[in-house]
Design a protein around this motif. Structure first.
Motif, PDB file in Angstrom:
ATOM      1  N   LYS A 126       1.083  -1.045   0.037  1.00  9.70           N
ATOM      2  CA  LYS A 126      -0.053  -0.140  -0.210  1.00  9.70           C
ATOM      3  C   LYS A 126       1.204   1.493   0.065  1.00  9.70           C
ATOM      4  O   LYS A 126       0.717   2.327  -0.426  1.00  9.70           O
ATOM      5  CB  LYS A 126      -0.810   0.032   1.565  1.00  9.70           C
ATOM      6  CG  LYS A 126      -1.772  -0.998   1.401  1.00  9.70           C
ATOM      7  CD  LYS A 126      -2.648  -1.041   2.582  1.00  9.70           C
ATOM      8  CE  LYS A 126      -4.027  -2.126   2.989  1.00  9.70           C
ATOM      9  NZ  LYS A 126      -4.566  -2.703   3.943  1.00  9.70           N
ATOM     10  N   TYR A 127       1.468   1.798   0.762  1.00  5.16           N
ATOM     11  CA  TYR A 127       2.855   2.237   0.701  1.00  5.16           C
ATOM     12  C   TYR A 127       3.800   2.931  -0.041  1.00  5.16           C
ATOM     13  O   TYR A 127       4.491   4.125  -0.436  1.00  5.16           O
ATOM     14  CB  TYR A 127       3.960   2.801   2.476  1.00  5.16           C
ATOM     15  CG  TYR A 127       4.373   1.066   2.402  1.00  5.16           C
ATOM     16  CD1 TYR A 127       3.862   0.421   3.681  1.00  5.16           C
ATOM     17  CD2 TYR A 127       5.081   1.158   2.391  1.00  5.16           C
ATOM     18  CE1 TYR A 127       4.809  -1.265   4.198  1.00  5.16           C
ATOM     19  CE2 TYR A 127       6.445  -0.205   2.651  1.00  5.16           C
ATOM     20  CZ  TYR A 127       6.078  -1.365   3.240  1.00  5.16           C
ATOM     21  OH  TYR A 127       6.284  -1.943   3.411  1.00  5.16           O
ATOM     22  N   ASN A 128       3.453   1.263  -1.344  1.00  2.00           N
ATOM     23  CA  ASN A 128       4.426   1.645  -2.219  1.00  2.00           C
ATOM     24  C   ASN A 128       3.742   2.056  -3.935  1.00  2.00           C
ATOM     25  O   ASN A 128       3.938   1.749  -5.180  1.00  2.00           O
ATOM     26  CB  ASN A 128       5.438   0.649  -2.485  1.00  2.00           C
ATOM     27  CG  ASN A 128       6.487   0.539  -1.867  1.00  2.00           C
ATOM     28  OD1 ASN A 128       6.644   1.887  -1.258  1.00  2.00           O
ATOM     29  ND2 ASN A 128       7.068  -0.760  -1.653  1.00  2.00           N
ATOM     30  N   GLU A 131       4.089   4.769  -6.007  1.00  2.00           N
ATOM     31  CA  GLU A 131       5.039   4.088  -6.960  1.00  2.00           C
ATOM     32  C   GLU A 131       4.616   3.474  -8.129  1.00  2.00           C
ATOM     33  O   GLU A 131       5.063   2.967  -9.427  1.00  2.00           O
ATOM     34  CB  GLU A 131       6.788   3.920  -6.552  1.00  2.00           C
ATOM     35  CG  GLU A 131       7.270   4.915  -5.661  1.00  2.00           C
ATOM     36  CD  GLU A 131       6.479   5.099  -4.344  1.00  2.00           C
ATOM     37  OE1 GLU A 131       5.184   4.890  -4.318  1.00  2.00           O
ATOM     38  OE2 GLU A 131       6.620   7.020  -3.751  1.00  2.00           O
ATOM     39  N   PHE A 132       4.181   2.212  -7.689  1.00  5.80           N
ATOM     40  CA  PHE A 132       3.608   0.952  -8.564  1.00  5.80           C
ATOM     41  C   PHE A 132       2.507   1.886  -9.434  1.00  5.80           C
ATOM     42  O   PHE A 132       3.193   0.405 -10.941  1.00  5.80           O
ATOM     43  CB  PHE A 132       2.981  -0.254  -7.137  1.00  5.80           C
ATOM     44  CG  PHE A 132       2.691  -0.947  -8.187  1.00  5.80           C
ATOM     45  CD1 PHE A 132       3.371  -2.172  -8.066  1.00  5.80           C
ATOM     46  CD2 PHE A 132       1.301  -1.473  -8.621  1.00  5.80           C
ATOM     47  CE1 PHE A 132       2.859  -3.360  -9.043  1.00  5.80           C
ATOM     48  CE2 PHE A 132       0.914  -2.208  -9.301  1.00  5.80           C
ATOM     49  CZ  PHE A 132       1.732  -3.290  -9.022  1.00  5.80           C
ATOM     50  N   GLY A 137       2.084   1.764 -15.571  1.00  5.16           N
ATOM     51  CA  GLY A 137       1.200   2.810 -15.939  1.00  5.16           C
ATOM     52  C   GLY A 137      -0.437   2.055 -15.493  1.00  5.16           C
ATOM     53  O   GLY A 137      -1.046   2.375 -16.294  1.00  5.16           O
ATOM     54  N   ILE A 138      -0.468   2.284 -14.207  1.00  3.54           N
ATOM     55  CA  ILE A 138      -2.109   1.791 -13.533  1.00  3.54           C
ATOM     56  C   ILE A 138      -2.158   3.333 -12.525  1.00  3.54           C
ATOM     57  O   ILE A 138      -2.076   3.306 -12.040  1.00  3.54           O
ATOM     58  CB  ILE A 138      -1.734   0.605 -12.358  1.00  3.54           C
ATOM     59  CG1 ILE A 138      -1.520  -0.309 -13.841  1.00  3.54           C
ATOM     60  CG2 ILE A 138      -3.293   0.573 -12.148  1.00  3.54           C
ATOM     61  CD1 ILE A 138      -1.033  -2.033 -12.481  1.00  3.54           C
ATOM     62  N   ASP A 139      -3.488   3.486 -13.323  1.00  5.02           N
ATOM     63  CA  ASP A 139      -4.118   4.695 -12.235  1.00  5.02           C
ATOM     64  C   ASP A 139      -4.168   4.138 -10.419  1.00  5.02           C
ATOM     65  O   ASP A 139      -5.653   2.806 -10.877  1.00  5.02           O
ATOM     66  CB  ASP A 139      -5.735   5.238 -12.995  1.00  5.02           C
ATOM     67  CG  ASP A 139      -5.296   5.800 -13.777  1.00  5.02           C
ATOM     68  OD1 ASP A 139      -4.294   6.727 -14.421  1.00  5.02           O
ATOM     69  OD2 ASP A 139      -6.263   5.554 -15.535  1.00  5.02           O
ATOM     70  N   VAL A 140      -3.440   4.877 -10.086  1.00  8.60           N
ATOM     71  CA  VAL A 140      -3.741   4.951  -8.270  1.00  8.60           C
ATOM     72  C   VAL A 140      -4.454   6.381  -7.979  1.00  8.60           C
ATOM     73  O   VAL A 140      -4.264   7.387  -8.623  1.00  8.60           O
ATOM     74  CB  VAL A 140      -2.945   4.442  -8.117  1.00  8.60           C
ATOM     75  CG1 VAL A 140      -2.092   3.221  -8.101  1.00  8.60           C
ATOM     76  CG2 VAL A 140      -1.553   4.919  -7.710  1.00  8.60           C
ATOM     77  N   PRO A 141      -5.274   6.178  -6.571  1.00  4.87           N
ATOM     78  CA  PRO A 141      -5.750   7.414  -6.141  1.00  4.87           C
ATOM     79  C   PRO A 141      -4.176   7.418  -5.588  1.00  4.87           C
ATOM     80  O   PRO A 141      -3.251   7.388  -5.068  1.00  4.87           O
ATOM     81  CB  PRO A 141      -6.942   7.096  -4.867  1.00  4.87           C
ATOM     82  CG  PRO A 141      -7.026   5.680  -5.090  1.00  4.87           C
ATOM     83  CD  PRO A 141      -5.623   4.493  -6.158  1.00  4.87           C
ATOM     84  N   LYS A 257       3.237  -7.673 -16.690  1.00  4.68           N
ATOM     85  CA  LYS A 257       4.672  -6.922 -15.793  1.00  4.68           C
ATOM     86  C   LYS A 257       5.066  -7.106 -14.834  1.00  4.68           C
ATOM     87  O   LYS A 257       6.659  -6.672 -14.461  1.00  4.68           O
ATOM     88  CB  LYS A 257       3.924  -5.069 -16.242  1.00  4.68           C
ATOM     89  CG  LYS A 257       3.732  -4.713 -17.485  1.00  4.68           C
ATOM     90  CD  LYS A 257       3.228  -2.798 -17.294  1.00  4.68           C
ATOM     91  CE  LYS A 257       2.909  -2.796 -18.804  1.00  4.68           C
ATOM     92  NZ  LYS A 257       2.269  -1.717 -18.507  1.00  4.68           N
ATOM     93  N   THR A 258       4.234  -7.850 -13.447  1.00  6.15           N
ATOM     94  CA  THR A 258       5.517  -8.097 -12.562  1.00  6.15           C
ATOM     95  C   THR A 258       5.119  -9.239 -12.838  1.00  6.15           C
ATOM     96  O   THR A 258       6.704  -9.902 -12.040  1.00  6.15           O
ATOM     97  CB  THR A 258       4.647  -7.433 -11.450  1.00  6.15           C
ATOM     98  OG1 THR A 258       2.872  -8.477 -11.364  1.00  6.15           O
ATOM     99  CG2 THR A 258       3.622  -6.084 -11.520  1.00  6.15           C
TER     100      THR A 258
END
Lengths: 347, 81
Positions: A126-128, A131-132, A137-141, A257-258
């Motif tokens: 969660k705390y990364n 950056e992830f 290329g993923i939309d995150v809040p 990708k991961t």
């Protein structure tokens, strides 16, 4: 004739905020590829799975992650000398790190696991997440880790209220002002430690996806689900499988990708303008994983087979409109059973 | 205008959007109209079918149909042409 496996499973706490263990075991027992003896691995004496003898064949208590990997290894070795386990499926975020550290040593005992690498585990934390999101290329809040409640009064430069206060492993609450945020900070950090993650609040509808990656970039299984009934702890008490290609493509993109290895859950929010935001990636199967079996993709079975090094072709289809409805059930248990697990750590 | 490809309609009036998991219920006339929309009929053809079958004038039908259409739009149950 089906092969016989002995599989250790954690997460037997089938409570109101349930661990995935019981659902995972039901999937294993439905396997067409193998029969299994289930060894429950519990932390507390009142985890309901301990007493479900038609689900769990034998249970052993194991030490909390805070006791360290060495103590856990010794306990697993003791259990394995008796049970000769083929596979262990850990189901808690908080225990995964210890199991990842022990992966080689447990393999030396003949126990296989299907776990993400330490790097995969860390970067999706969660705390990364910001950056992830940027990296893949993923939309995150927008989110930020904080280590002191004193930082909360300065948050208005970066966030507007309401915002989400999240624990390192579990728990999340929506705060509408700084005082509430401080209250949640104290409550959640006393339970799960630091940091606390402050996340932008996205309003919309919550969707989840349970998936399985083979560690080579292939998405073996994926079931998208919409929560229909949510408890006050935010857990799905009912849900329905949906036909959403965009979510599956997100999962494919994530696994490709991961090169994610193991079961996982994507928690997504679809904003009111129809855009998906990734809220969290859980590095293990979710408690609703038995819906995947109902939809025709037995993810727990897949986890066991991939752990054993078997090759699996990706599932290409699943049933849409399958629902799960969870229920609570009171078991009647003799005190002698409770006494055995509490005193000897075995039942 | 047509019902979305992910919309499943049962004769009992239960409507499921299989893409979002949202479900709704509608009355028998609603089912009838949804099924006509599924066949991609024009508003005029739908009006004709309903007016032949029920005692309703065009103005009343058009008003009620427009309300229903707005509702379907709001819940993403129809696709624009």
């Amino acid at each position: 004739m089906k092969k016989q496996l002995v599989i250790g499973v954690t997460g037997l706490n089938a409570i109101d905020s349930p661990g995935p263990g019981i659902a995972v075991i039901r999937g294993l027992r439905d396997s067409q590829a193998f029969d299994c003896r289930i060894i429950g691995l519990s932390y507390e004496s009142l985890e309901p799975g301990i007493y479900m003898h038609d689900i769990v064949d034998k249970t052993y208590q194991i030490p909390y992650p805070s006791a360290g990997a060495r103590v856990l290894y010794e306990r697993i070795k003791y259990i394995n000398d008796i049970e000769h386990m083929d596979v262990i499926i850990p189901n808690f975020d908080a225990e995964l790190y210890s199991f990842m550290r022990l992966e080689q040593e447990l393999e030396g005992l003949g126990i296989k696991m299907l776990l993400p690498t330490a790097e995969q585990f860390e970067e999706r934390h969660k705390y990364n997440l910001p950056e992830f999101g940027t990296k893949y290329g993923i939309d995150v809040p927008y989110s930020k880790s904080i280590f002191s409640s004193a930082e909360i009064y300065g948050l208005h430069h970066e966030f507007s209220y309401p915002l989400v206060v999240k624990g390192k492993y579990y728990d999340a609450s929506i705060a509408t002002n700084a005082d509430q945020a401080i209250n949640y900070f104290n409550k959640i950090s006393s339970k799960w430690g630091l940091p606390i993650i402050i996340q932008e609040h996205i309003s919309g509808t919550e969707y989840n996806l349970a998936g399985l990656g083979d560690g080579k970039g292939n998405l073996i299984a994926a079931i998208p689900m919409r929560k229909q009934y949510i408890t006050d702890k935010g857990k799905a008490w009912g849900g329905i499988s949906i036909d959403d290609q965009e979510m599956i493509e997100m999962a494919q993109n994530f696994v490709k990708k991961t090169k994610w290895k193991g079961g996982f859950e994507l928690e997504l929010m679809k904003s009111n303008d129809g855009k998906y935001y990734l809220l969290e990636i859980n590095p293990r199967m979710p408690a609703w994983i038995y819906l995947s079996v109902g939809c025709g993709q037995n993810i727990p079975e897949g986890v066991a087979l991939l752990a054993l090094g078997e090759k699996m072709e990706p599932y290409t289809d699943y049933k849409v409109g399958k629902m799960f409805v969870r229920y609570a059930w009171d078991m009647i248990v003799d005190v002698e059973e409770y006494q055995k697990i509490a005193t000897f750590g075995e039942l | 205008m047509k019902t979305g490809k992910n919309v499943a309609i049962s004769e009992s009036g239960f409507v499921l959007n299989t893409a979002s998991g949202e479900s709704f219920s509608t009355n028998p006339i609603g089912v009838e109209i949804l099924n006509l929309l599924k066949e991609d009929l024009s508003v005029e053809d739908i009006a004709k079918t309903i007016m032949e079958k029920y005692e309703v004038d065009f103005n009343t039908f058009e008003k009620d149909f427009s309300d229903f259409q707005n509702l379907l739009n709001y819940y993403h149950l129809i696709e624009a042409e």
